[in-house]
Write an enzyme that holds these catalytic residues in place. Structure first.
Site, PDB file in Angstrom:
ATOM      1  N   GLU A  10      33.384  36.868  31.320  1.00  0.00           N
ATOM      2  CA  GLU A  10      34.833  36.682  31.197  1.00  0.00           C
ATOM      3  C   GLU A  10      35.242  36.228  29.794  1.00  0.00           C
ATOM      4  OE1 GLU A  10      36.187  34.136  34.355  1.00  0.00           O
ATOM      5  OE2 GLU A  10      35.792  35.627  35.899  1.00  0.00           O
ATOM      6  N   TYR A  48      43.478  34.703  43.220  1.00  0.00           N
ATOM      7  CA  TYR A  48      44.265  34.452  42.007  1.00  0.00           C
ATOM      8  C   TYR A  48      45.349  35.512  41.825  1.00  0.00           C
ATOM      9  CZ  TYR A  48      40.515  31.190  40.944  1.00  0.00           C
ATOM     10  OH  TYR A  48      39.613  30.171  41.009  1.00  0.00           O
TER      11      TYR A  48
END
Length: 843
Positions: A406, A475
């Site tokens: 990420e 999310y």
């Protein structure tokens, strides 16, 4: 202020390893003394054994932060002689910088908390007693990964330490923490397998020696035993040998993890063993295809499993081998064939268990989210990459090396162009390094779900595989990753891909019949995983997926339903399975399977007798009987069956029967149910969680808090007001509540409005629970209001601003209720009234 805990306990153990032939390995886990902080010879110490971490409590207390700094470990080591031997220390894991001293002299230093290292102590040992000291520092260092991450960086010598003795001619104990022997299987088929061995040997002189190779089959039968003559020069030499071909090999596969055993020895001219190692070998071949996914030994296999963080309650990362093995067994028992080691290399016991049980593994270095643009940072990261590859090279379970995670999270292509360019450039460096070190496995970068950002930056093109961390339904609002997966495959059709993370948080104390995203209910986690499993399984180009996470794990910065814990595990921090673990078993296990959801929720109280009941099964059909009455199934697809069941007051007996092709499985479950009505309230405590859609089961008090509901001329409900929902997801706040362990009670609230209770006449104790959970309120901008019972003020000018924010507070009031019941209302003086929970008990 630095906490000082001083220790000096000298432990003595007498080692006479000169009598041993070849290599002798002995743990040094016992009889250490530990000192938190700077070292002092005059101070007393705490006697401990390894593995050990000093951060087993402070990441989980109500104070922000935990100790990251210097500490010392001390012990004595007594040896009889060291003249004819070489002596090494092998540390499996120390977080994160270690300095090793023998008799006051620096013997070695290591940077990085998740890989092993070797220290040659031969020249520093003396006859008799020796002092061994290790300085350990887990301070933040901008030149050492991980720079940040959603997990705790526990300090300590948290894996095994070994004392190893060999002849002065021995396999290399390298600066990368390996033992100098690397096994490759360049050609494997059902008919024939080739094995090649690359070994590096250290000799103290020119000599004639031999190297022997003894191979045993998975059935412990001797395959071959051969020797090669060696002409050794003083110093270091590398040898490459092709071993005899194996006909009709027993292949390694997740369903049949056959392991051969190679014993490799250095011999002198009289065939005396100078050094030796025993290395398991798995014979397999595999490939990834961008359209069809993963194949092993020519067979298509959907890779399904979990990630795994390595910490445990009251242990931190300092786990015994058996605890590590138990976790791997739980991954396998789920029906998994795949396992990602979260963001770092894990204990050798984990990889040995993966080899033996049949789990395919992706492993990566902890280069997570960020880099420091410095040569020191780059060199440390490259060194760690080589360490990981060389230390774990011989494990047949490993099929993927990864090196970033990420890296563009929170970045924008225009604003952060310079740092993105540096990240991409360094990714290419690590890619080239990895392929040079190991051309037999695949490389991968896991990315978060910003498809265009990563693709335009070029990070989807560099590795052989692309990993995606996707949280659609957590999310992101949209439930299910299907559309993202299709978009990626259309944009990058020639690149194999995996889902390297997906998950949703769940607190086993929370249940909901109307689950919502981010309510941390067990039921939303089931709904989340069910939809994502459907999306994954119906797309052949998705090579596999790893749930985030096997178990809940410590994350000091998190303030979810259980503060300091990332609760996305399929099992709890204590390793107790949640319902979603059983869901996966129904999808992944080959043998007949049947399991009731929420089977441990055996005592239930509710305002409604009709409740949903779910079962997980891989059967062809399923029938449910409740109190000897058959119930029509409401839905049954994709391994999940659901009924609407009318429960009776008292004991309810549920019997499920699942049919398979050639067998039937039956299960019986008991639910002790109580319908909440005016009679029930006369002898029980009514507990209401304001602003919440979920039941909260408090295991300490052994009570259940009810979700609130609108008043409709029935026993209880709210009128007016609104739930506190400051975020774009879920309900309530995402902050820890102090002075309570029941955070979910205080994280939700109703702002304004009133509550009505249809109670019988009598005296009641009413407890009102408050917490200021709006970050915009403070002592200056406060909430001041009157509290009224049946329009009479019982508490005037109640000032919530006088209570510390995000702190639990309760007010107990005794009141007389007449025949009109009880109405709890508020009169605002300043700001808006807020209420988090109510409990009512008749006296």
């Amino acid at each position: 202020m630095r906490i000082l805990l001083v220790l000096i306990f000298i432990s003595v153990f007498n080692y006479d390893l000169n009598a041993q032939k070849g290599r002798f390995k002995q743990s040094l886990n016992d009889n250490w003394t530990f000192h938190l902080g700077e070292f002092s010879d005059s101070s007393d110490g705490e006697r401990i054994n390894l593995p050990h971490s000093w951060n087993i409590k402070d990441p989980f207390d109500e104070e922000k932060g935990y100790y990251r700094g210097e500490s010392w470990y001390v012990r004595s080591l007594e040896v009889k002689s060291n003249e004819s031997k070489k002596w090494f220390l092998h540390f499996e894991g120390v977080n994160q910088v270690a300095e090793v001293y023998v008799n006051g002299d620096l013997a070695g230093k290591h940077i990085g908390g998740y890989t092993a290292f070797n220290v040659d102590i031969s020249d520093l040992l003396k006859e008799g007693e020796n002092e061994l000291k290790v300085k350990v520092d887990n301070s933040y260092d901008e030149h050492i990964v991980p720079l940040k991450g959603d997990f705790n960086f526990y300090g300590g010598i948290y894996r095994d330490v070994w004392l190893i003795s060999t002849s002065k001619t021995h396999f290399n104990f390298s600066e990368y923490g390996d033992f100098g022997v690397f096994i490759s299987t360049p050609k494997v088929s059902e008919e024939l397998a080739e094995i090649k061995v690359k070994s590096t040997i250290i000799s103290n002189k020119d000599s004639k020696s031999k190297i022997s190779y003894k191979l045993l089959s998975p059935d412990k039968e001797l395959i071959f035993n051969e020797k090669h003559e060696l002409t050794l020069k003083a110093g270091k030499q590398t040898f490459n040998h092709a071993l005899p071909e194996i006909e009709n090999p027993q292949l390694w596969h997740p369903d049949s993890p056959n392991l051969y055993q190679l014993e490799i020895s250095i011999l002198d001219q009289q065939d005396q063993i100078l050094d030796h190692q025993i290395i398991p070998i798995g014979l397999r071949w595999f490939k990834f295809d961008p359209n069809e996914g993963f194949f092993i030994n020519g067979e298509h296999l959907k890779l399904m499993g979990t990630n795994r963080h390595q910490d445990y309650p009251s242990k931190g990362n300092a786990l015994s081998d058996q605890r590590h093995i138990n976790d791997v067994k739980m991954i396998k028992a789920m029906g998994s064939n795949f396992f990602r080691t979260a963001h770092y290399p894990q204990d050798p016991a984990v990889l040995r268990a993966s080899d033996q049980l049949g789990l395919l593994v992706s492993m990566e270095i902890p280069l997570d989210h960020d880099i420091t643009d410095s040569e020191v940072f780059y060199e440390n990261s490259k060194h760690m990459m080589v360490e990981m590859i060389r230390q774990y090279y011989n494990h047949p379970s490993i099929i993927i090396w990864a090196y970033m995670n990420e890296m563009l999270l929170g970045r924008q292509s225009d604003r952060d162009k310079e740092i993105i360019t540096k990240i991409v450039d360094f990714a290419q460096v690590l890619e080239d390094l990895t392929r040079e070190e190991d051309s037999t496995r695949y490389t991968m970068i896991p990315n978060h779900g910003a498809l265009q950002l990563y693709h335009e930056a070029g990070l989807t093109e560099i590795p052989m595989l692309v990993g995606w961390n996707l949280y659609f339904g957590w999310y992101e609002e949209q439930l299910g990753a299907g559309s993202f997966l299709d978009d990626f495959h259309e944009l990058v059709p020639d690149k194999p891909m995996l889902i390297t993370e997906f998950g949703a948080g769940a607190d086993p104390r929370i249940h909901s019949f109307n689950p919502l995203r981010f309510d941390f209910s067990i039921e939303w986690q089931i709904q989340y995983h069910q939809q994502n499993l459907i999306d994954i399984m119906e797309r052949s180009f998705v090579a596999g997926a790893a749930v985030w996470n096997l178990a809940d794990f410590g994350s000091e910065n998190r303030n979810d339903a259980v503060p300091k814990i990332n609760s996305k595990g399929l099992i709890g921090f204590d390793r107790k399975p949640k319902n979603s673990y059983f869901l996966y078993q129904s999808w992944l296990k080959n043998e007949p399977y049947l399991k009731m959801a929420s089977c441990d929720w055996v005592r239930r109280e509710a305002f409604e007798a009709t409740q949903p009941i779910q079962f997980f099964t891989n059967g062809n059909s399923i029938q449910l009987t409740v109190n000897n009455q058959k119930v029509n199934v409401q839905s049954f697809e994709n391994h999940l069956a659901e009924w609407k069941v009318n429960l009776q007051n008292g004991i309810n007996t549920l019997e499920a029967e699942a049919k398979f092709q050639d067998t039937i499985i039956t299960q019986k479950h008991i639910i002790d149910f109580s319908l909440i009505d005016s009679t029930w309230i006369s002898s029980n405590t009514l507990l209401v969680n304001c602003g919440a859609n979920f039941f909260f089961n408090d295991p300490i008090e052994n009570v259940t808090w009810q979700p609130e509901k609108a008043f409709q001329n029935k026993l209880f409900g709210y009128k007016g007001g609104e739930i506190f929902q400051p975020r774009d997801r879920g309900i309530g706040t995402d902050r820890q509540i102090f002075l309570t362990q029941n955070d979910p009670l205080y994280q939700t609230a109703r702002v304004g409005g009133e509550y009505k209770f249809d109670l019988t006449e009598g005296q009641y104790v009413v407890v009102l629970h408050f917490a200021e959970i709006d970050k915009n309120y403070n002592k200056e901008k406060s909430r001041i209001f009157d509290i009224l019972f049946n329009d009479l003020v019982v508490l005037e000018d109640f000032d919530l601003g006088q209570i510390e924010k995000f702190t639990a507070y309760s007010k107990k009031i005794i009141t007389q209720v007449e025949d009109r019941g009880l109405a709890i209302s508020f009169s605002a003086k300043k700001g808006e009234p807020i209420l988090n929970a109510i409990e009512i008990r008749k006296l």
